[in-house]
Write a protein that holds these residues in place. Structure first.
Motif, short mmCIF file in Angstrom:
data_model
loop_
_atom_site.label_atom_id
_atom_site.label_comp_id
_atom_site.label_asym_id
_atom_site.label_seq_id
_atom_site.Cartn_x
_atom_site.Cartn_y
_atom_site.Cartn_z
N LEU A 21 30.55 13.86 -27.85
CA LEU A 21 28.95 12.99 -27.75
C LEU A 21 28.18 13.68 -28.94
N GLN A 22 28.45 14.84 -29.43
CA GLN A 22 27.60 15.14 -30.61
C GLN A 22 28.26 15.23 -31.74
N THR A 23 29.60 15.34 -31.79
CA THR A 23 30.06 15.18 -33.23
C THR A 23 30.64 13.98 -33.65
N GLY A 24 30.89 12.98 -32.54
CA GLY A 24 31.23 11.79 -33.01
C GLY A 24 32.89 11.56 -33.25
N GLY A 25 33.12 10.64 -34.04
CA GLY A 25 34.61 10.25 -34.26
C GLY A 25 35.08 11.28 -35.30
N ASP A 26 34.66 12.23 -36.08
CA ASP A 26 35.10 13.05 -37.01
C ASP A 26 35.96 14.06 -36.23
N VAL A 27 37.36 14.16 -36.24
CA VAL A 27 38.09 15.11 -35.58
C VAL A 27 37.90 16.36 -36.02
N GLU A 28 37.76 16.56 -37.79
CA GLU A 28 37.75 17.85 -38.02
C GLU A 28 36.57 18.63 -37.58
N ALA A 29 35.24 17.54 -37.71
CA ALA A 29 33.99 18.27 -37.15
C ALA A 29 33.96 18.66 -35.75
N LEU A 30 34.95 18.05 -34.90
CA LEU A 30 35.12 18.25 -33.51
C LEU A 30 35.77 19.42 -33.52
N LYS A 31 36.71 19.72 -34.21
CA LYS A 31 37.73 20.97 -34.16
C LYS A 31 36.68 22.10 -34.54
N GLY A 32 35.83 21.98 -35.46
CA GLY A 32 34.97 23.14 -35.93
C GLY A 32 33.80 23.34 -35.17
N ALA A 33 33.64 22.63 -33.95
CA ALA A 33 32.36 22.59 -33.26
C ALA A 33 32.58 23.86 -32.45
N ALA A 34 31.51 24.59 -32.09
CA ALA A 34 31.54 25.56 -31.28
C ALA A 34 32.03 25.23 -29.71
N TYR A 35 32.92 26.15 -29.19
CA TYR A 35 33.48 25.95 -27.91
C TYR A 35 32.73 26.79 -26.73
N PRO A 36 32.38 26.19 -25.82
CA PRO A 36 31.65 26.86 -24.61
C PRO A 36 32.58 28.42 -24.34
N GLY A 37 31.80 29.52 -24.33
CA GLY A 37 32.53 30.70 -24.24
C GLY A 37 33.01 31.62 -25.34
N GLY A 38 32.78 30.80 -26.58
CA GLY A 38 33.05 31.63 -27.77
C GLY A 38 34.11 31.00 -28.66
N GLY A 39 34.18 30.99 -29.86
CA GLY A 39 35.01 30.80 -30.84
C GLY A 39 34.89 28.93 -30.97
N THR A 40 35.65 28.08 -31.88
CA THR A 40 35.62 27.01 -32.11
C THR A 40 36.45 26.04 -31.20
N VAL A 41 36.44 24.72 -31.18
CA VAL A 41 37.39 23.94 -30.45
C VAL A 41 38.95 24.17 -30.96
N GLU A 42 39.02 24.37 -32.33
CA GLU A 42 40.32 24.49 -32.61
C GLU A 42 40.94 25.73 -32.29
N GLU A 43 40.12 26.83 -32.31
CA GLU A 43 40.65 28.34 -31.76
C GLU A 43 41.15 28.06 -30.39
N LYS A 44 39.94 27.48 -29.65
CA LYS A 44 40.36 27.34 -28.13
C LYS A 44 41.83 26.76 -27.88
N LEU A 45 41.89 25.69 -28.72
CA LEU A 45 43.12 24.78 -28.77
C LEU A 45 44.34 25.66 -29.37
N THR A 46 44.35 26.48 -30.30
CA THR A 46 45.35 27.46 -30.53
C THR A 46 45.61 28.38 -29.25
N ASN A 47 44.77 28.79 -28.73
CA ASN A 47 44.92 29.67 -27.61
C ASN A 47 45.43 29.30 -26.29
N ASN A 48 45.21 27.90 -26.14
CA ASN A 48 45.73 27.15 -24.81
C ASN A 48 47.33 26.94 -25.45
N ILE A 49 47.49 26.70 -26.51
CA ILE A 49 49.04 26.60 -26.97
C ILE A 49 49.74 27.92 -26.68
N ALA A 50 49.13 28.80 -27.00
CA ALA A 50 50.06 30.10 -26.79
C ALA A 50 50.05 30.53 -25.32
#
Length: 312
Positions: free
Chosen positions: A101-130
């Motif tokens: 809702l804040q970053t819009g359609g830019d996926v790279e901007a969304l990946k770099g956004a701060a994820y609730p609880g710490g880190g970025t969206v991309e870092e959280k995704l990497t953690n989920n994969i693991a």
């Protein structure tokens, strides 16, 4: 001549619904090229329609989020449908939808956004994969916004609130009451999920897509054996029909199958005593356009059809 594999025959069958031998012939006639073979089958009347964008080719979830006059939709992919039912995965989709809702359609901007609880969206995704043990990806995102009116969301085949296989956003502009806009938006979103329009207006349809449809219509019309002037009229009629059926505002509303969507919107405004304008829509279907991994069924096709498989 390109080698015709069992896998390519299988893919063409899945995309067109044509018979195995017809698919083999189409590939042979078109040097193994998939898109040309799809068009060949359609021109011969052996496929009802191109199914490339309508087939689910990956697992995961489409998530939606709406806040005031702004709405966002995201697609997060996984390898299996099992992961889509995982609460950790669903929580990620839920949070990312809100962040979009804040970053819009830019996926790279969304990946770099701060994820609730710490880190970025991309870092959280990497953690989920693991932790989940399966590859996942944040594939795409989109945002709709109006100055006055409402953005309404709808999820088809929902597996949890605001997430499922198809996500739709509808942007309605106007000063009509919120209940009017929300009710209309929900109906329009359900229509869009079912009818899969390719554009809002006919003049917004992709020019390359129209040329491809024209070539198919021309091939079909020529096979009728009619004079050139009649063939031309048949082609123009086919293109006019395609435009009408592919543009949202000219499609027949699925609720009654007789009223154009444009008239539905206009009537809603009249009933509310305030004009309503359908500004835009977004439809995400899970996995559309992603190539499927081939299954062992290819070997079964080869055995039944005599089509050789390439040696690994």
């Amino acid at each position: 001549m390109a080698e015709i594999t069992a896998a390519s025959v299988k893919e063409l069958r899945e995309r067109t619904g044509a018979g195995m031998m017809d698919c083999k012939k189409a590939l042979a006639e078109n040097n193994g090229e998939m898109e040309a073979s799809v068009d060949w089958l359609r021109a011969k009347g052996l496929a009802a329609a191109a199914k490339k964008s309508g087939r689910t080719a990956a697992e995961g979830l489409v998530g939606v989020a709406v806040s005031g006059t702004r709405g966002a939709v995201v697609e997060v992919n996984s390898e299996t449908d099992f992961v889509a039912k995982n609460e950790q995965f669903q929580e990620f989709v839920r949070e990312v939808s809100q962040l979009a809702l804040q970053t819009g359609g830019d996926v790279e901007a969304l990946k770099g956004a701060a994820y609730p609880g710490g880190g970025t969206v991309e870092e959280k995704l990497t953690n989920n994969i693991a932790t989940i043990g399966e590859n996942q990806s944040l594939r795409r995102a989109a945002l709709l916004e109006v100055a006055e009116g409402a953005v309404v969301s709808y999820v088809h085949n929902a597996v949890a609130p605001n997430m499922g296989k198809i996500g739709v956003l509808v942007a309605l502009e106007g000063s009509a009451p919120a209940e009017t806009l929300n009710a209309l938006g929900k109906q329009l979103a359900m229509h869009i999920a079912a009818a899969n329009p390719l554009a809002l207006h006919a003049d917004e349809l992709d020019a390359e897509l129209l040329e491809r449809e024209r070539a198919i219509a021309n091939e079909k019309a020529k096979e009728s054996g009619k004079p050139a002037n009649i063939v031309e009229k048949m082609v123009e009629g086919a293109i006019a029909k395609f435009k009408k059926e592919s543009a949202l505002l000219s499609q027949l509303f699925v609720m009654d199958n007789k009223t154009p969507v444009s008239d539905v919107v206009s009537q809603a405004g009249k009933d509310a005593g305030a004009p309503v304008h359908l500004k835009a829509f977004i439809r995400f279907q899970l996995g559309e356009g992603i190539e499927k991994a081939q299954s062992d069924f290819a070997a079964e096709v080869a055995a039944a059809s005599g089509v050789p498989q390439p040696v690994a």
